[in-house]
Design an enzyme around this catalytic site. Sequence first.
Site, PDB file in Angstrom:
ATOM      1  N   TYR A  75      42.169  48.509  53.703  1.00  0.00           N
ATOM      2  CA  TYR A  75      42.522  50.047  53.708  1.00  0.00           C
ATOM      3  C   TYR A  75      42.179  50.861  52.371  1.00  0.00           C
ATOM      4  O   TYR A  75      42.369  52.093  52.670  1.00  0.00           O
ATOM      5  CB  TYR A  75      44.309  50.299  53.681  1.00  0.00           C
ATOM      6  CG  TYR A  75      44.696  49.598  52.545  1.00  0.00           C
ATOM      7  CD1 TYR A  75      44.727  50.028  51.224  1.00  0.00           C
ATOM      8  CD2 TYR A  75      45.317  48.293  52.668  1.00  0.00           C
ATOM      9  CE1 TYR A  75      45.346  49.371  50.214  1.00  0.00           C
ATOM     10  CE2 TYR A  75      45.835  47.481  51.529  1.00  0.00           C
ATOM     11  CZ  TYR A  75      45.782  48.132  50.136  1.00  0.00           C
ATOM     12  OH  TYR A  75      46.619  47.485  49.107  1.00  0.00           O
ATOM     13  N   ARG A  86      44.706  50.384  40.435  1.00  0.00           N
ATOM     14  CA  ARG A  86      45.149  49.332  40.874  1.00  0.00           C
ATOM     15  C   ARG A  86      43.807  48.544  41.287  1.00  0.00           C
ATOM     16  O   ARG A  86      43.301  48.701  42.493  1.00  0.00           O
ATOM     17  CB  ARG A  86      46.149  49.165  41.766  1.00  0.00           C
ATOM     18  CG  ARG A  86      46.747  47.582  41.836  1.00  0.00           C
ATOM     19  CD  ARG A  86      47.454  47.790  43.250  1.00  0.00           C
ATOM     20  NE  ARG A  86      46.665  47.479  44.342  1.00  0.00           N
ATOM     21  CZ  ARG A  86      46.891  47.887  45.563  1.00  0.00           C
ATOM     22  NH1 ARG A  86      47.866  48.821  45.725  1.00  0.00           N
ATOM     23  NH2 ARG A  86      46.055  47.832  46.471  1.00  0.00           N
ATOM     24  N   HIS A 143      47.472  44.687  45.823  1.00  0.00           N
ATOM     25  CA  HIS A 143      48.692  44.911  45.584  1.00  0.00           C
ATOM     26  C   HIS A 143      49.504  43.778  44.846  1.00  0.00           C
ATOM     27  O   HIS A 143      50.044  43.634  43.817  1.00  0.00           O
ATOM     28  CB  HIS A 143      49.653  45.509  46.602  1.00  0.00           C
ATOM     29  CG  HIS A 143      51.076  45.527  46.566  1.00  0.00           C
ATOM     30  ND1 HIS A 143      51.566  46.583  45.655  1.00  0.00           N
ATOM     31  CD2 HIS A 143      52.241  44.963  46.947  1.00  0.00           C
ATOM     32  CE1 HIS A 143      52.950  46.377  45.295  1.00  0.00           C
ATOM     33  NE2 HIS A 143      53.264  45.160  46.357  1.00  0.00           N
TER      34      HIS A 143
END
Length: 364
Positions: free
Chosen positions: A269, A256, A260
């Site tokens: 993160y 990805r 998100h």
Amino acid sequence: MLHKVELPYTRFLSPDGQPLGDLPAWSDDFNLLTRLYRQMVLTRLFDQKAVALQRTGRIGTYAPTLGQEAIGVAIGSLMHAEDVLIPYYRDTAVQLMRGVRMEEILLYWGGDERGSDFADPAVAQDFPICVPIATQALHACGVASAFKIRGEHRVAVTTCGDGGTSKGDFLEALNVAGAWQLPVVFVINNNQWAISVPRRIQCGAPTLAQKAMGAGFHGEQVDGNDILAVYDRVQAALERARHGKGPVLLECLSYRLGDHTTADDATRYRSAGEVKQAWLEEPIKRLQRFMAGQGVWNEGREQALVSECQGLVQQAVDNFEAAGMQAPESVIDYVYAQWPQALAEQREEFLERVARRTGGSSDE
Ligand SMILES: [Mg+2]
């Protein structure tokens, strides 16, 4: 005692687009390659525009497909018209190929019910986007059960992310698919992150595909950034399910590259180095390099394609902007075929309030 499970893993092209061995016979079909490439480019340009529309407040949350275009494009180019797609929320690529219009996808993410009411009759049997995690896997088994009972040679195709495979709904769906030998293909977009949870702590098993073994059917892995590989394995999975040989679980290994959703900030993160490394594996450049190596792609074709796709995206944005606001009560209208009493009362009250407000009342 832990048993190591050997599952098939398919990859035909290296990240720089070089063949790693014998390629499938159809890989010299220039028209097919161009179609696949065009759809991946169109999806990416649409994706960029959708994120820009969210950033400027014209749509709500959006889940980008960036870096995962090969999976949806392969699925969309191989499903038959009479098959049924039961998608999750990161399926722009496959929905566009099925016949969902770009402006409908924008309407959906703009909170408009018309985004789930596809205008093209060819796609009327497909399900709308499913946001609850993995519940769509069970819906797909319901659809596949109907195909089986009626003796129809149709396939239900459902998708989810790596995180979705941890849900009870997903595992229950695998179980019933195996127990009843349903014509369903499960495709996992393993993009390595479930929002901020990395794949390595999502599940203790070395692969997600091996979850099919516990349900008694075939599972395998494929390089999800190599569209030749994804195309080959989706084709085989559809064939198998269509001809009564049972379900298939296909784990597509991808990454990805974006957040998100637009409500997320992945820089909080994961490291820039990891993302930079992942960009080297991305699917569009890989196919482009392969086609250039075969002498069937060049800068002129690239520019013409990008220009054509940008025009299509802009036209879709114009159509979306021209659609106007939907009636406010639409938030209630499509929840039930017949409203329960309580909801009918709320709808009435809602309409009265809207009427008072539009009538200029200042009592609220
Ligand atoms: Mg994921």
